[in-house]
Design a protein around this motif. Structure first.
Motif, mmCIF file in Angstrom:
data_model
loop_
_atom_site.group_PDB
_atom_site.id
_atom_site.type_symbol
_atom_site.label_atom_id
_atom_site.label_comp_id
_atom_site.label_asym_id
_atom_site.label_seq_id
_atom_site.Cartn_x
_atom_site.Cartn_y
_atom_site.Cartn_z
ATOM 1 N N ARG A 13 0.831 -1.210 0.000
ATOM 2 C CA ARG A 13 0.000 0.000 0.000
ATOM 3 C C ARG A 13 0.863 1.255 0.000
ATOM 4 N N ARG A 41 -4.366 7.042 8.548
ATOM 5 C CA ARG A 41 -3.838 7.427 7.239
ATOM 6 C C ARG A 41 -2.367 7.812 7.313
ATOM 7 N N TYR A 76 -6.706 2.000 0.224
ATOM 8 C CA TYR A 76 -7.430 1.053 1.082
ATOM 9 C C TYR A 76 -8.831 0.726 0.561
ATOM 10 N N LEU A 98 -13.018 0.986 3.358
ATOM 11 C CA LEU A 98 -12.285 0.611 4.574
ATOM 12 C C LEU A 98 -13.175 0.704 5.804
ATOM 13 N N ALA A 157 -9.889 -3.722 4.680
ATOM 14 C CA ALA A 157 -9.841 -2.886 3.479
ATOM 15 C C ALA A 157 -10.208 -3.683 2.230
ATOM 16 N N ASP A 158 -10.466 -2.951 1.145
ATOM 17 C CA ASP A 158 -10.795 -3.522 -0.166
ATOM 18 C C ASP A 158 -12.133 -4.248 -0.155
ATOM 19 N N HIS A 187 -7.587 -6.946 2.817
ATOM 20 C CA HIS A 187 -6.380 -6.444 3.453
ATOM 21 C C HIS A 187 -6.736 -6.178 4.906
#
Length: 232
Positions: free
Chosen positions: A29, A52, A163, A166, A180-181, A213
């Motif tokens: 990432r 973040r 991401y 998320l 994520a994803d 993720h």
């Protein structure tokens, strides 16, 4: 016959290698460097901003004198670096307690952990690698994603680059977990979830393959999810 056996062995070996890992950690990432300040956008939460930029939300709250509910509003300007006065102060017991001992996984106390999805690990966590802060698990697109541990949803959105859709769950004062994803997100910010609750369905990752993720962070620091998930 000998040539055939050699071909079969090669296919099995390359197949196993692909099952263990799709990409090298360096292809993970994207990482965003923390600016000194940040203007809150619609959909942001203290947790998503801290996540973040790889910061501890406790610190960001303290630097900005936020209340106990950590409430922020669009247009607020947040400081994302310790003020000079804080840098001059000696470390307190609380700050010291939040440091991660890289040689030993931090204890999650009474938290129970479970696998967020039934699937195959295709990329593992790598300590110290800023591009491999979690693990990737693959299964069929649309597979159910479950809360790996109980807690409160503190972010559900797509505002963090790299991401996708998320979900971040606050599992305790120290532990956050992220998923994520996703394809569909079945929970929203503020929802209380228990370990094993259905929270999303599996979507496609950045390489257009079905993947979840998954990350666990301890006071803002990424830790190896395999240190907490039950052994398969």
């Amino acid at each position: 016959m000998k040539h055939l056996l050699t071909c079969v062995a090669f296919i099995l070996l390359t197949g196993c290698a692909g099952a263990l890992q799709w990409n090298t950690p360096q292809e993970g990432r994207p990482v965003e460097s923390a600016p000194t300040s940040y203007v809150v956008k619609p959909g942001d939460t203290l947790y998503s901003i801290s996540w973040r930029y790889g910061l501890d939300y406790h610190d960001v709250s303290a630097w900005n004198h936020l209340g106990s509910d950590y409430r922020i509003h669009p247009g607020d300007k947040l400081v994302l670096a310790a003020p000079a006065s804080a840098l001059r102060k000696p470390a307190t017991g609380a700050t010291t307690a939040r440091r991660v001992d890289a040689s030993l996984p931090p204890s999650s106390g009474p938290l129970q952990w479970a696998w967020p999805v039934e699937g195959r690990v295709v990329r593992e966590f790598h300590a110290g690698n800023s591009l491999a802060k979690g693990m990737d698990i693959t299964a069929q697109q649309g597979a159910e994603i479950h809360a790996a541990s109980g807690g409160r949803v503190v972010y559900a959105g797509s505002g963090i680059v790299g991401y996708g859709k998320l979900i971040i769950i606050k599992n305790s004062d120290a532990f956050l977990s992220a998923y994520a994803d996703n394809d569909q997100m079945l929970v929203k910010e503020g929802d209380l979830v228990h370990v094993g609750d259905r929270i999303a369905t599996m979507g496609l990752g950045r390489d257009n393959r079905p993947v979840l993720h998954f990350e666990i962070r301890y006071n803002g620091n990424p830790v190896d999810p395999l240190s907490y998930l039950p052994r398969k």
